[in-house]
Design an enzyme around this catalytic site. Structure first.
Site, short mmCIF file in Angstrom:
data_model
loop_
_atom_site.label_atom_id
_atom_site.label_comp_id
_atom_site.label_asym_id
_atom_site.label_seq_id
_atom_site.Cartn_x
_atom_site.Cartn_y
_atom_site.Cartn_z
N HIS A 120 23.45 51.47 48.50
CA HIS A 120 23.14 50.00 47.57
C HIS A 120 23.21 48.76 48.54
O HIS A 120 22.89 47.67 48.27
CB HIS A 120 24.03 49.94 46.24
CG HIS A 120 23.87 49.18 45.29
ND1 HIS A 120 22.60 49.09 44.87
CD2 HIS A 120 24.33 48.17 44.49
CE1 HIS A 120 22.42 48.43 43.70
NE2 HIS A 120 23.62 47.74 43.71
N SER B 118 20.91 43.85 43.32
CA SER B 118 21.34 44.81 42.45
C SER B 118 21.16 44.05 40.98
O SER B 118 19.96 43.74 40.73
CB SER B 118 22.70 44.46 42.56
OG SER B 118 23.32 45.72 41.86
N ASP C 85 20.35 54.93 47.64
CA ASP C 85 21.07 54.03 46.54
C ASP C 85 20.78 55.05 45.26
O ASP C 85 19.66 54.93 44.75
CB ASP C 85 20.24 52.61 46.37
CG ASP C 85 20.83 51.82 45.22
OD1 ASP C 85 21.73 52.42 44.60
OD2 ASP C 85 20.39 50.67 45.08
#
Length: 875
Positions: free
Chosen positions: A813, A700, A781
């Protein structure tokens, strides 16, 4: 080695098969005792019988950040601790040995005696002649032998049973919790509800089923839970007791969850609340029975077209409120169930991670948080707190009553009624566009006025307590609050008086708990009697870097605690130890210090050098914590042979708001330089770390930083990089769903402050990309679309930089499915081991072993030839 390993396995098979009987179900319900601190070790014997590498003679007992991916104690949407390594193989063993054959015979006959002799002989020979195959064992304080994993691998971690937080009953004698286990042999997950005897740490199964979850006490020995039934998406609320009695309370034509109960009439009636997804018409939504249209097209005229991993629809979350009544003939039934939010235009819990922390039920009504319907939810974080009394709930269209919080317009969270039902405590943020803003603790002391008072308020609005309170618990007498908050890579419990006036006299004090981080805290007992031995005690669920679930009792008044049950014997069942955990502190890019966690291999030798595994967390307002994770677990990397360093640079939570807020508008500035300083500190001060063989990984925002590092000098310090769901270009930030996030972190919209987005764009430095990089991205995601990963991979391939792409079509995610997670771990470890040289080290060890075997064979062959010659020549 293969021969004796086989002999050992056969001996265990013989032992298990002929020392079990057809005597029916064992009377002791603790047969499976794999998470017990005491009791027999049925499953360990079965584990051994299957010939597995781990065996025993007895039983073992963040909220969702925008760009996190680091998986700390509060990062996942559902809490799940894990159980002992022993039970990794339980589901496979139960296929080999039906439950009716699990009880040992105590009257061996001729046949069993014969096989016992075979077992003991083969066992002895295998361990004497080839002790290398033995799994390491340890003994607890009672001298009991306990299983340990020969090596903590991704398979061990992912197969280990995961247990929830435990919920004590009213008198503090028993606690309920759930356990779920995934079998890579069967490719299935099983779950069960267990009851823990708090006095001795032993537990037994009270509910077995593929979908049993969310147990809640409705008495000292009775409880309710939810469970999926059938193949049409239906669910039931069921009741049961510790003696095995069970029944159905009510069946629903769709999913229900987040069940809460609260006693209002002693032993007879309870307030009941739970959440559902409803259609515009108010019916419970069921995706299984939903009528599918002929077209798959979607049309939108507003923002928030999709969120997290799903496209938006007209269906909304809602709360059902009613009463649970004990029936005279036994069992329970639901009375007066209403849809508390129908016709209000509000939705609660707030997606995507909202759950039981978004509402509470009390004897006088319901309190809940919901997004402000007047603001665009994609652009603003604002959620308000609402209260509905019983009278208002009884109306056809309830009149909404808003809790007033002057000067605070951000997220409202964690509302909790006092035990007398007359007051509410909750948290709220100030900014309506900063999802990780400081949470303020607030009290509503009058349910008629609904005005909130802030704890530790200051004239400048910053607040006198530099922390972010999260979960809240009232003491039994309502005079004290217990609040969890992050502090230097741990989640701790703080205590303070329950009124702002009294609390303002001094800052909250820390309560002593076990190592690691607190994930849940409950009252051990609801009694207020000063003479009760359990009064004032807390029942705490925690995890750490080496222990996946620990239950303990804490005495706040004496700052003491004792462990009731540890899944992994504080890591020993995994072969892990607190001796492997350390931390370092070094100078940051400015006038501040930066903290980092360090994890060494379990077989660490300070005289040797180990390649560096450098982990970068997501968020970016997040932190690496001394807590368990099945997504980013430092021990998995350390046990490959790395020293793992996990820095918490600028932007990290738990170190004060100044460090956290320092990342705003500075994504690639101070955080990058903090990481440069971390690398140099390791290089200069940790002699046992080989920084010439370093690898770096991030997810991320951590994936963003990997790509930023790739284009900067620090990138040349690493042999390989791994980017999971990262950012290729910050100019693409408006392809995300929660637009308030880039608006805050990049100081404006992309059309008003384009320079702010371009300043820290990794795509500006593509000419410098040269380090081998693994790219991982998932198609569901919607926070960082898969095109970010594809773009990075395309550039690397076009530049002929060694690179690999791993894509999951069915993950968001986070990679959560066990089979996918196993592929993730194997791919990641294979990539970094190749470039760090660990793969070569392992290969060299295998070759050396094979060379020794060949040499011994050659020597034996030479001796046989010599002996034959001597015999032939009659010498």
């Amino acid at each position: 080695m293969t021969l004796f390993s086989s002999l050992l396995r056969v001996s265990f098979h013989l032992f298990a098969r002929f020392f079990t009987s057809e005597m029916g179900e064992a009377q002791d319900p603790r047969w499976d005792g794999y998470d017990d601190d005491d009791g027999s070790g049925g499953e360990e014997a079965l584990a051994a019988a299957a010939g597995l590498s781990c065996f025993s003679m007895r039983g073992c007992s963040g909220e969702g950040k925008h760009l996190d991916g680091c998986g700390g104690a509060g990062a996942a949407p559902h809490l799940d601790g894990t159980n002992s390594t022993t039970a990794i193989v339980v589901s496979e063993l139960k296929q080999l040995f039906p439950r009716s054959r699990r009880r040992l015979l105590f009257f061996p006959g001729v046949e069993t005696t014969f096989f016992f002799v075979c077992f003991t002989t083969l066992f002895f020979l295998a361990f004497i002649i080839n002790p290398a195959i033995a799994s390491p064992v340890w003994r607890d304080s009672a001298g009991n032998m306990t299983i340990m994993a020969t090596k903590f691998t991704p398979e061990v971690m992912l197969s280990a049973p995961r247990r929830s937080a435990a919920v004590p009953n009213g008198n503090g004698t028993l606690a309920l919790y759930t356990v779920s286990t995934y079998s890579f042999g069967e490719h299935k997950r099983r779950s069960e509800v267990r009851v823990l005897t708090i006095a001795n740490g032993q537990s037994s199964v009270v509910v077995e089923g593929s979908g049993a979850s969310e147990p809640n006490w409705v008495g000292e020995e009775e409880f309710v839970w939810v469970e999926g039934v059938g193949e049409k998406g239906e669910m039931e609320i069921k009741w049961g007791d510790v003696r095995g009695n069970k029944g159905v309370v009510k069946r629903f034509e769709g999913g229900v969850g987040n069940v809460k109960v609260r006693e209002v009439e002693r032993g007879r009636r309870w307030v009941l609340g739970f959440t559902v997804v409803v259609t515009p018409g108010g019916e419970i939504y069921n995706p299984v029975t939903e009528e599918k249209g002929l077209s798959s097209g979607r049309v939108y005229d507003g923002l928030f077209v999709r969120h997290w991993d799903a496209w938006s629809s007209e269906n909304k979350n809602s709360i059902r409120y009613g009463f649970l009544r004990r029936k005279e003939e036994g069992g329970f039934e639901i009375e007066g169930l209403v849809d508390a939010l129908y016709g209000t235009g509000l939705s609660s819990p707030v997606p995507p991670f909202g759950g039981t922390g978004d509402f509470d039920v009390g004897p006088k009504g319901l309190v809940f948080v919901a997004k402000d319907p007047k603001l665009d939810p994609a652009m603003y974080t604002k959620t308000d707190l609402y209260y509905l009394s019983l009278k208002e709930l009884a109306q056809e269209k309830p009149k909404l009553r808003l809790v007033e919080t002057p000067g605070l317009e951000g997220y409202s969270q964690s509302p909790v009624f006092s035990n007398d039902g007359n007051k509410i405590v909750f948290t709220r943020m100030r900014s309506k566009q900063y999802e990780s803003d400081k949470t303020r603790l607030l009290l509503v002391k009058d349910l008629d006025e609904l005005k909130a008072e802030e704890f530790y308020a200051t004239e400048d609005g910053e607040g006198g307590w530099d922390a972010r309170p999260d979960a809240i618990l009232w003491s039994a007498d309502d005079k004290t609050l217990y609040v969890t908050a992050e502090h230097r890579a741990r989640n701790l419990i703080f205590q303070l008086p329950s009124t702002p006036c009294e609390a303002g006299k001094k800052l909250p004090s820390v309560i002593t708990t076990t190592d690691g981080s607190v994930s849940d805290v409950r009252l051990l007992s609801t009694t207020v009697s000063a003479h009760s031995p359990v009064a004032g005690r807390l029942f705490v669920t925690s995890t750490s870097l080496v222990d996946n679930s620990c239950y303990s009792i804490v005495n706040p008044s004496q700052s003491t605690f004792h462990i009731v049950s540890s899944n992994s014997k504080q890591g020993k069942s995994f072969g892990l130890s607190r001796l492997s955990v350390d931390d370092i502190t070094f100078k940051g890019a400015g006038d501040y210090d930066v903290h980092a966690l360090v994890m060494r291999p379990s077989n660490f030798d300070p005289k040797k050098k180990y390649p560096l595994c450098f982990l970068i967390h997501g968020g970016p307002q997040g932190a690496w914590a001394d807590s368990w994770s099945t997504r980013w677990n430092p021990a998995v990397f350390a046990e490959q042979g790395y020293v793992v360093v996990s820095p918490n640079p600028t932007g990290s939570t738990g170190y004060g708001m100044a460090l956290q807020n320092g990342i705003k508008g500075d994504w690639g500035g101070k955080p990058y330089n903090d990481l440069v300083n971390a690398f140099e500190y390791i290089q200069d001060n940790l002699d046992y770390v080989d920084t010439d063989r370093a690898v770096a990984l991030g997810a991320s925002y951590g994936g963003y930083m990997i790509n930023w590092i790739q284009g900067h000098p620090l990138g040349r310090k690493f042999k390989a990089l791994v980017c999971h769901d990262g950012v290729f270009s910050t100019s693409n930030q408006w392809s995300t769903e929660e637009l308030f996030f880039p608006i805050h972190d990049f100081e404006g919209t992309i059309y008003e402050n384009k320079e702010g987005y371009q300043k820290w764009d990794p795509a500006n430095h593509l000419n410098e990309w040269a380090t081998p990089e693994l790219i991982i991205h998932s198609e569901l995601d919607y926070r960082l679309p898969v095109t970010e990963g594809l773009a990075a991979f395309n550039v690397l391939q076009a530049k002929k930089v060694p690179s690999r792409l791993l894509v999951f079509p069915d993950e968001n995610h986070w990679v959560l499915k066990p089979e996918n997670s196993l592929v993730w771990h194997k791919t990641v470890l294979g990539w970094i081991n190749k470039y760090s040289g660990i793969e070569d080290d392992a290969g060299a060890q295998v070759q050396a072993h094979q060379a020794n075997v060949t040499k011994r064979k050659t020597e034996r062959s030479d001796k046989e030839t010599f002996a034959n010659l001597v015999s032939k020549l009659a010498l």
